[in-house]
Design an enzyme around this catalytic site. Structure first.
Site, PDB file in Angstrom:
ATOM      1  N   GLU A 112       0.754  10.627  -9.060  1.00  0.00           N
ATOM      2  CA  GLU A 112       0.774  10.639  -7.527  1.00  0.00           C
ATOM      3  C   GLU A 112       1.755  11.555  -7.157  1.00  0.00           C
ATOM      4  O   GLU A 112       2.839  11.801  -7.749  1.00  0.00           O
ATOM      5  CB  GLU A 112       1.313   9.148  -7.308  1.00  0.00           C
ATOM      6  CG  GLU A 112       1.512   9.048  -5.878  1.00  0.00           C
ATOM      7  CD  GLU A 112       2.178   7.808  -5.374  1.00  0.00           C
ATOM      8  OE1 GLU A 112       1.905   7.088  -4.486  1.00  0.00           O
ATOM      9  OE2 GLU A 112       2.909   6.928  -6.590  1.00  0.00           O
TER      10      GLU A 112
ATOM     11  N   LYS B 129      -5.528   7.084  -0.253  1.00  0.00           N
ATOM     12  CA  LYS B 129      -4.990   5.855  -0.531  1.00  0.00           C
ATOM     13  C   LYS B 129      -5.282   5.043   0.979  1.00  0.00           C
ATOM     14  O   LYS B 129      -5.126   5.588   1.791  1.00  0.00           O
ATOM     15  CB  LYS B 129      -3.493   5.884  -0.947  1.00  0.00           C
ATOM     16  CG  LYS B 129      -2.893   4.427  -1.320  1.00  0.00           C
ATOM     17  CD  LYS B 129      -1.261   4.725  -1.560  1.00  0.00           C
ATOM     18  CE  LYS B 129      -0.800   3.437  -1.875  1.00  0.00           C
ATOM     19  NZ  LYS B 129       0.729   3.357  -2.314  1.00  0.00           N
TER      20      LYS B 129
ATOM     21  N   CYS C 279      -0.941   3.989  -7.055  1.00  0.00           N
ATOM     22  CA  CYS C 279       0.274   3.247  -7.170  1.00  0.00           C
ATOM     23  C   CYS C 279      -0.086   1.736  -7.023  1.00  0.00           C
ATOM     24  O   CYS C 279      -0.780   1.024  -7.839  1.00  0.00           O
ATOM     25  CB  CYS C 279       1.219   3.873  -6.400  1.00  0.00           C
ATOM     26  SG  CYS C 279       2.974   3.400  -6.635  1.00  0.00           S
TER      27      CYS C 279
END
Length: 509
Positions: A267, A334, A386
């Protein structure tokens, strides 16, 4: 004071509730003592018996404070190291988080004792799991949700593991609450049958734990290299560190370009805006295409959407057949953002108060809930960045029948050597088990790993090391019942249990 009156003491029950709640943390990684989940829920059900709704709510609040105070105190690491506030304020924020999360067990106990006051199987094994499912749903939804420390995850290495690909992790939590209630019934009323049923619920899934709902595609086995850069969080967003960071990732990747079809960076491995790095990305893409290697990397991007510029936490793919052009065509943005870490509620009010509310890269915008799979070197990957990997229904919603791998990239450097990254890793493993797919997990400082479709760890790197994980990974095909139906069967069971309990209770009244 005799034994009976001592056990009826509200203060003693509250203290015991703290202990039973804290013991629940041992069920999760890195401790992995799965029986602690049953012990903890047993204590919750036992201690809330024969109390008024208000008394039961307070006891359950204490239980929750024990669980969340011990199980989520790792947030202190990021607040203390990067929040820029006094120690007393940091501690207070952790206490407030634990107290907030404890409201949901308190609500559970208040409702249970309001509508099902009698100590019987209806309360302990029917109403309790149904109410728990409802309050856990609320905990995972209100204020964007924080579904951390769901007890079903503890069974990854326990006897109820086989339930996950059939009904999902929430169903395991449901069953754990039911069997803990049966154990309470067996102890309080000395009903051996209740204990036998509880043991049966616990052990019956054991024989099918090795049943494969998926098929391995051995002919499509692929070599993958996952780069763990181990960049200190304190330096990650320092512009002076950008060149060194890129040298670290490039230096560790060059030996595998042309040898590995897929290389994965974690990430925001490139701690800069994609638009600022067009030249670098174009040159890297050309190198990768010439050597027939694809690179998956985390990066931040700022794009004009309507009359606003929006920042996204993204994953992009380089080395595809089509040359790179900004913005990268193969990408994932995301969707589920972390409050205060990636966006700040009421930001005009909170940002001026303290550095904690003005962390680097805390102004992200959401991507779409459903996004195309990443197509990488001829493979289809369902992606989560994540925190998103803990959201089973979101991952399932993006999962497709032709998905061959799950991919998650993360940066847990925020939380240092605490237990938080291990809990995160455990939840990632559950997604593999639920959906029957290998999981590729690339992180900045650990735990970088490859997970098999049965949730077991194929290979992993030690935390806090700068290293490369090289693995041969075999994709899978097939649809698990959970992948097909999600949580719908569990909600049908929950509603059925609720209606039965309420109807039966009303007739008895």
């Amino acid at each position: 004071m005799n034994k009976a009156s001592l056990l009826n003491c509200q203060r003693l029950r509250a203290l015991l509730a703290l202990f039973f709640g804290a013991s629940g943390t041992l069920a999760f990684s890195p401790f992995d003592f799965w029986p602690a989940a049953i012990i903890s829920l047993f204590g919750l059900q036992l201690l809330t018996l024969n109390r008024t709704p208000r008394q039961a709510a307070f006891i359950a609040f204490c239980w929750g404070f024990g669980l969340f105070g011990s199980g989520t105190n790792w947030v202190y690491v990021s607040i203390a190291n990067f929040g820029g506030m006094p120690t007393t304020v940091n501690i207070l924020l952790v206490i407030l988080l634990a107290a907030y999360l404890s409201l949901y067990p308190a609500l559970f106990a208040a409702l249970l004792n309001r509508f099902f006051a009698k100590t019987n199987g209806l309360r302990l094994a029917v109403a309790a799991p149904a109410l728990w499912q409802l309050t856990e749903f609320l905990r995972g939804w209100i204020l964007t949700g924080f579904p951390w420390l769901q007890f079903g995850y503890s069974q990854l290495d326990g006897p109820m593991k086989a339930i996950a690909p059939i009904l999902g992790v929430e169903a395991i939590t449901f069953l754990l609450m039911a069997l803990s209630g049966l154990f309470v019934l067996a102890v309080i009323h000395r009903k051996i049958v209740a204990g036998i049923i509880a043991v049966a619920i616990l052990l019956l899934p054991w024989p099918i734990r090795h049943y494969q709902w998926y098929s391995l595609l051995s002919e499509k086995t692929v070599d993958v290299a996952l780069i763990q850069g181990n960049i200190p969080q304190s330096l990650k967003w320092d512009p002076k560190m950008l060149s060194e960071t890129m040298d670290i990732y490039m230096g560790n990747s060059l030996p595998y370009i042309g040898k590995m079809p897929i290389i994965i960076w974690p990430e925001s491995a490139i701690p800069s805006l994609e638009s600022y790095q067009r030249h670098f990305l174009t040159k890297l893409d050309e190198l990768l295409r010439n050597q027939h290697t694809s690179l998956i990397t985390g990066i931040v991007d700022e794009r004009a959407v309507g009359d606003r510029d929006k920042i996204y936490n993204s994953v992009i793919v380089l080395g595809d057949k089509i040359p790179y052009q900004y913005p990268a065509a193969i990408r994932y943005d995301k969707y589920h953002l972390v409050p205060f870490g990636e966006f700040v509620p009421l930001e005009s009010l909170l940002r001026p108060l303290a550095p904690f509310f003005n962390l680097p890269m805390s102004s992200f915008s959401r991507g779409n809930y459903i996004q195309p799979q990443l197509s990488v070197a001829g493979y289809n990957l369902t992606t989560a960045i994540c925190y998103e990997i803990i959201l089973g229904e979101q991952v399932r919603a993006n999962f497709k029948p032709d998905t061959e791998f799950l991919l998650t990239v993360s940066n847990d450097a925020w939380f240092g050597g605490s237990i938080g990254p291990w809990q995160h890793f455990q939840m990632a493993r559950m997604r593999s088990l639920e959906l029957g797919r290998p999981l590729l997990r690339g992180t900045n400082n650990g735990i970088t790993a490859v997970i098999r479709p049965d949730g077991e760890v194929q290979a992993a790197l030690p935390q806090f090391t700068r290293n490369v994980l090289v693995a041969k990974v075999t994709p899978a095909t097939g649809i698990t019942p959970y992948a097909r139906w999600g949580n719908w069967p569990l909600w049908i069971i929950t509603v059925s249990f609720s209606l039965f309990a309420l109807t039966y209770n009303r007739r008895k009244s």
